[in-house]
Design a protein around this motif. Structure first.
Motif, short mmCIF file in Angstrom:
data_model
loop_
_atom_site.label_atom_id
_atom_site.label_comp_id
_atom_site.label_asym_id
_atom_site.label_seq_id
_atom_site.Cartn_x
_atom_site.Cartn_y
_atom_site.Cartn_z
N PHE A 269 157.58 71.45 33.24
CA PHE A 269 158.84 71.42 32.48
C PHE A 269 158.89 70.19 31.58
N PHE A 270 158.36 69.08 32.09
CA PHE A 270 158.30 67.87 31.26
C PHE A 270 157.27 68.00 30.15
N ALA A 271 156.04 68.40 30.51
CA ALA A 271 154.96 68.43 29.52
C ALA A 271 155.22 69.45 28.42
N THR A 272 155.71 70.64 28.78
CA THR A 272 156.00 71.63 27.75
C THR A 272 157.19 71.22 26.89
N ALA A 273 158.15 70.51 27.49
CA ALA A 273 159.27 70.00 26.70
C ALA A 273 158.79 68.98 25.67
N VAL A 274 157.82 68.13 26.07
CA VAL A 274 157.24 67.18 25.12
C VAL A 274 156.53 67.94 24.00
N GLY A 275 155.82 69.02 24.35
CA GLY A 275 155.15 69.81 23.33
C GLY A 275 156.13 70.43 22.35
N LEU A 276 157.26 70.96 22.87
CA LEU A 276 158.27 71.51 21.97
C LEU A 276 158.87 70.44 21.07
N PHE A 277 159.09 69.26 21.65
CA PHE A 277 159.66 68.16 20.85
C PHE A 277 158.71 67.80 19.70
N LEU A 278 157.42 67.71 20.00
CA LEU A 278 156.45 67.42 18.94
C LEU A 278 156.38 68.58 17.94
N GLY A 279 156.57 69.81 18.44
CA GLY A 279 156.55 70.97 17.55
C GLY A 279 157.69 70.98 16.57
N THR A 280 158.83 70.39 16.95
CA THR A 280 159.96 70.31 16.01
C THR A 280 159.71 69.28 14.91
N ILE A 281 158.79 68.34 15.17
CA ILE A 281 158.48 67.30 14.18
C ILE A 281 157.33 67.74 13.27
N ALA A 282 156.29 68.34 13.89
CA ALA A 282 155.10 68.73 13.13
C ALA A 282 155.41 69.92 12.23
N PHE A 349 158.25 64.16 43.75
CA PHE A 349 158.78 65.43 43.27
C PHE A 349 160.16 65.22 42.63
N VAL A 350 161.00 64.46 43.32
CA VAL A 350 162.34 64.20 42.79
C VAL A 350 162.28 63.42 41.49
N SER A 351 161.41 62.42 41.44
CA SER A 351 161.27 61.62 40.22
C SER A 351 160.83 62.48 39.04
N VAL A 352 159.83 63.34 39.28
CA VAL A 352 159.36 64.22 38.22
C VAL A 352 160.46 65.16 37.76
N ALA A 353 161.22 65.73 38.71
CA ALA A 353 162.27 66.67 38.36
C ALA A 353 163.38 66.00 37.55
N VAL A 354 163.79 64.80 37.94
CA VAL A 354 164.88 64.10 37.25
C VAL A 354 164.45 63.72 35.83
N ILE A 355 163.26 63.12 35.70
CA ILE A 355 162.80 62.70 34.37
C ILE A 355 162.53 63.92 33.49
N ALA A 357 164.06 66.79 33.64
CA ALA A 357 165.37 67.32 33.22
C ALA A 357 165.93 66.51 32.05
N LEU A 358 165.78 65.19 32.10
CA LEU A 358 166.28 64.35 31.00
C LEU A 358 165.51 64.62 29.71
N VAL A 359 164.18 64.70 29.80
CA VAL A 359 163.37 64.98 28.61
C VAL A 359 163.67 66.37 28.07
N LEU A 360 163.87 67.33 28.96
CA LEU A 360 164.20 68.69 28.53
C LEU A 360 165.54 68.72 27.80
N TRP A 361 166.50 67.96 28.29
CA TRP A 361 167.82 67.89 27.62
C TRP A 361 167.68 67.29 26.22
N LEU A 362 166.91 66.21 26.10
CA LEU A 362 166.71 65.60 24.79
C LEU A 362 165.97 66.55 23.85
#
Length: 374
Positions: A269-282, A349-355, A357-362
């Motif tokens: 969820f974090f890594a794909t969210a980063v990919g989408l974020f970069l996709g909005t820029i590229a 697991f909790v740390s990954v889920a929380v971070i 979720a924050l990256v996905l929201w952004l």
């Protein structure tokens, strides 16, 4: 709510059909979780294996023959006896990595406690084998001399005995570590590339305009791309662990693979969210590739898979604790290498889920802004 879930599901199936129609990306997925993992595990060897060695025996004594016979497989090849004048030509030709020269009267000087020297010529162009093999050779020679002097198969006792016990990887086999880490690195790479490419591909083909005129929300469009690409990578990870790592490379997996896959899904969820974020820029695939180098490559390098986080400067290791990749590598190593259960890795697991979720929201906010601007 049900309508929104239905939209996300059917949009995701559209993403899967589009992905499987792109043979280049499918080839990248297959290569990354098969050939790349095997290459990283087998070619980046950090241990001594079948090093070539020659012996110049100028003493021709019982001790010199015992020393030569102690260089055994799998660390060394069977020693080849050569003459003194052959040393330089053969090493220049790259025939031998090590040449051991035992001087005349070596056994007599050892018994007389004169502390004679032997010469070990090393071809340092074979850097890893040269460094490790020199240490092995010193240990072999010292042990054989000690046994010979004591006239028994018991080493001469030193004032302090150092006993080394290696946990989790007793033979320090590089493939056991590199094979799993190859999969972990591929997860981040492909999650970013596939998610970003899905968005760039929509823009280049003009299908994004079709989606915008449909009764779909930006959240539904983004989540469909996330779950579809995450599913492909999760399945590829499972296949790689079972078939490539466990079956082909014969690497033992100590913990629960389903537990690791559950943590991988959270990380995706974090890594794909980063990919989408970069996709909005590229604006094109080449731009996405350049952005990937700037973002994902440092994440992989500093997450603890190549060097321990503890070895990094304090300020850098503190920053990397805010990256889910660091926690991902941590719980992956705990589960797959040490056999840890959920009771041990739940904080990661909790740390990954929380971070995540924050990256996905952004990312969703950026995605909405990019759609509105379009």
């Amino acid at each position: 709510m049900m309508r929104s879930l239905s939209n996300i599901f059917w949009l995701g199936t559209k993403e899967l059909r589009s992905l499987f129609g792109d043979l280049v990306l499918i080839g990248l997925v297959v290569y990354s979780f098969t050939v790349a993992v095997i290459s990283q595990a087998q070619s980046n060897s950090q241990e001594l294996h079948r090093a070539s060695i020659a012996v110049v025996d100028e003493d021709n004594s019982e001790l010199s023959r015992r020393i030569a016979a102690a260089f055994l497989p799998p660390y060394f090849q069977k020693p080849v006896y050569i003459s003194q004048r052959e040393v330089e030509p053969l090493m220049n030709d790259g025939r031998f990595t090590f040449v051991l020269d035992i001087p005349p009267n070596f056994q007599r000087d050892v018994l007389a406690l004169r502390k004679p020297s032997v010469q070990l010529n090393v071809d340092a162009t074979a850097m890893i084998q040269a460094g490790i093999g020199s240490g092995y050779a010193l240990q072999i020679i010292t042990t054989e001399v000690g046994w010979f002097v004591a006239r028994s198969e018991v080493s001469v006792q030193a004032p302090v005995n150092l006993v080394t016990r290696i946990a989790f990887n007793p033979n320090v086999t590089t493939a056991w570590f590199e094979g799993v880490m190859g999969i972990i690195n591929s997860v981040t790479m492909l999650a970013v590339i596939l998610a970003g490419a899905a968005l760039v591909r929509e823009r280049e083909h003009g299908t994004m305009d079709h989606l915008l005129v449909m009764p779909l929300s930006p959240f539904e469009i983004a989540m469909s791309k996330i779950w579809a690409n995450a599913l492909v990578i999760a399945v590829a990870v499972a296949v790689a662990l079972y078939l490539v790592v466990r079956w082909y490379l014969q690497v033992p997996i100590m913990g629960s693979i389903p537990l690791f896959l559950g943590g991988t899904v959270l990380y995706l969820f974090f890594a794909t969210a980063v990919g989408l974020f970069l996709g909005t820029i590229a604006r094109s695939m080449p731009q996405l590739g350049l952005l990937y180098i700037l973002v994902a490559v440092p994440i992989n390098m500093l997450s603890g898979g190549m060097t321990p986080v503890e070895s990094q400067p304090v300020w850098l290791s503190t920053i990397m604790k805010a990256s889910p990749s660091t926690h991902f590598v941590s719980f992956a190593q705990s589960i797959l290498y040490r056999g840890a259960g959920l009771d041990v890795v739940w904080p990661q697991f909790v740390s990954v889920a929380v971070i995540a979720a924050l990256v996905l929201w952004l990312t969703l906010r950026r995605f909405r802004a990019a759609i509105a601007a379009a």
